[in-house]
Design an enzyme around this catalytic site. Structure first.
Site, PDB file in Angstrom:
ATOM      1  N   SER A   1      -8.830 -28.070  14.088  1.00 28.39           N
ATOM      2  CA  SER A   1      -7.553 -28.300  15.072  1.00 28.39           C
ATOM      3  C   SER A   1      -6.534 -29.214  14.795  1.00 28.39           C
ATOM      4  O   SER A   1      -5.853 -28.720  13.569  1.00 28.39           O
ATOM      5  CB  SER A   1      -8.240 -28.620  16.476  1.00 28.39           C
ATOM      6  OG  SER A   1      -7.127 -28.756  17.470  1.00 28.39           O
TER       7      SER A   1
ATOM      8  N   ASP B   1      -3.574 -23.568  18.930  1.00 30.13           N
ATOM      9  CA  ASP B   1      -3.953 -23.358  20.293  1.00 30.13           C
ATOM     10  C   ASP B   1      -3.158 -24.717  21.087  1.00 30.13           C
ATOM     11  O   ASP B   1      -3.114 -24.525  22.297  1.00 30.13           O
ATOM     12  CB  ASP B   1      -5.434 -23.604  20.462  1.00 30.13           C
ATOM     13  CG  ASP B   1      -5.802 -24.922  20.232  1.00 30.13           C
ATOM     14  OD1 ASP B   1      -5.409 -25.749  19.487  1.00 30.13           O
ATOM     15  OD2 ASP B   1      -7.162 -24.920  20.579  1.00 30.13           O
TER      16      ASP B   1
END
Length: 443
Positions: free
Chosen positions: A101, A243
């Site tokens: 991430s 995301d």
């Protein structure tokens, strides 16, 4: 029953924790493949972000899955939400994301999606963990899985993102897009451009080592300067796996996830499309709760983590939720957090209302917050120390009804996060620093 390997966001090898080795990835691929195969599921997709270790872990996972008799579709660099979508689109039985991430290039992690594009059920994760304690046994040659590359994955996902909105939705807009040298580098600029915007792409040249490096959703300083220099309408900052989304308004001011959730929810309400209320987290700014209350929109707080936001949304049959960090969810569009799709929703609201981003966010007044992160050694548990507990109790008394304090362990990094919030900025800073100092003594 607790899990040894799976956390709230997959399996991660981060600083301060054992890294994910090729040997572990091989066994994980085999264990997951064996569980999937036993349930009649023999097709898995693998995608990754742009960090250099992704190539190594992809190959190891692929070998393990094939050894268990599972076919593997290789997507290449793709955003996490794209893999969730493509898993369902290609009728695969599961999807795997290799990503850490927003973390630096030297970290990495592995996340699984079910065939529906949602996270794996706990019972499946427990079955995989049980097999991780066993030795690998390869199926016979005629039962070995096969690997194949899916060359049109990026194009399919770009078309999906565009399909959620009218053609030329963004016509006339000038947008600076920061892809964090991550998984959206070849997707985000194309999506916004094909929807009609003039796009200035930055940090879209990944080399395996520069993902999230002073760019993206966690470092917006460069984006803020470029938005002002280019006289752009807005700036978009994604994170390494796509995301999260943080935006920058026309004045170069950062707009966080809480404000974006507010904008999306209020616009949905005005259009008569708001389904129920909004879910935030324990870290969501009190200003979001107050602003939604003024609109008579119900608000609930989940534990920190998009997994818990999603869980509470489903329990209440609501659609919109998110975190201040930039995870924004709207189940009317996609069953997971998606930085690109969330950004388009905000941009569409700008176009449809004729308002700038700074005007749209003005309906929410953020309360001052102070967040201090303390790095913690693996064998230290400062929140269990009596002196720390006393310091936290004293802080709660000092803040009283004028504010709040939240202490929690990060789910992705070896950190203790100390957050205070209230109307008195000087007070919350003083309280946060005192508690953080005490935590640091035992970290």
């Amino acid at each position: 029953m607790s899990k040894k390997y799976f956390g709230t966001d997959g399996i991660r090898g981060l600083v301060g924790k054992p890294p994910i080795t090729p040997e572990f990835a091989l066994k994980l691929g085999w264990a997951a493949g064996k569980v999937f195969a036993e349930n009649g599921n023999r097709k898995v997709l693998i995608g990754k972000d742009t960090r250099i270790s992704g190539y190594m872990l992809e190959t190891a996972l692929e070998a393990g899955l094939i050894a268990a008799g599972v076919d593997v579709g290789l997507l290449g660099p793709m955003p996490t939400p794209a893999i969730a979508y493509l898993t369902k689109t290609f009728r695969a039985d599961a999807g795997i994301v290799i990503s850490a991430s927003h973390n630096p290039y030297y970290d990495n992690g592995i996340k699984f999606f079910s065939k529906d594009g949602t996270k794996l059920p706990d019972e499946i994760e427990y079955q995989i963990e049980d097999l991780l304690e066993q030795d690998i046994t390869c199926v016979s040659s005629e039962l070995l899985g096969k690997a194949f590359r899916i060359n049109d994955a990026a194009g399919r996902y770009i078309e999906f993102c565009k399909s959620r909105f009218a053609p030329d939705t963004l016509k006339g807009m000038k947008i600076v897009v920061d892809s964090a040298n991550g998984a959206t580098y070849h997707i985000a600029p194309e999506v916004f451009s094909e929807l009609g915007a003039k796009v200035i792409p930055i940090f879209n040249q990944p080399d395996g080592l520069n993902i999230n490096k002073m760019c993206g959703a966690t470092h917006t300083a460069a984006l803020q300067k470029i938005v002002k220099a280019e006289n752009a309408h807005v700036g978009l900052a994604l994170d390494g796996d796509g995301d999260r989304i943080i935006m920058v308004d026309e004045n170069g001011v950062e707009v966080d996830g809480d404000e974006l959730v507010f904008i999306i929810a209020r616009h949905a309400l005005k259009q008569g499309k708001l389904n129920g209320g909004v879910v935030g987290t324990l870290m969501s700014n009190l200003g979001l709760e107050v602003a939604l209350k003024n609109l008579s929109i119900p608000f609930k707080r989940a534990k920190v983590g998009d997994r818990y936001v999603m869980q509470l949304l489903k329990e209440n049959n609501w659609s919109i939720g998110g975190e201040s960090s930039g995870h924004v969810i709207n189940l009317e569009h996609i069953p997971t957090g998606d930085g690109v799709v969330s950004a388009i929703q905000v941009l569409a609201a700008m176009v449809e209302t004729g308002m700038s981003l700074s005007e749209l966010k003005s309906g929410m007044e953020k309360y001052p917050q102070k967040l201090i992160n303390i790095r913690v050694s693996d064998n230290k548990y400062p929140l269990e120390v009596d002196e720390v507990k006393i310091a936290i109790a004293e802080a709660e008394v000092e803040l009283g009804e004028a504010g709040r304090i939240l202490i929690r362990k990060s789910g992705t990094e070896p950190l203790i996060r100390v957050m205070t919030e209230g109307k008195d900025s000087d007070l919350i800073i003083s309280v946060a620093e005192k508690v953080a100092q005490k935590v640091t003594e035992f970290a």
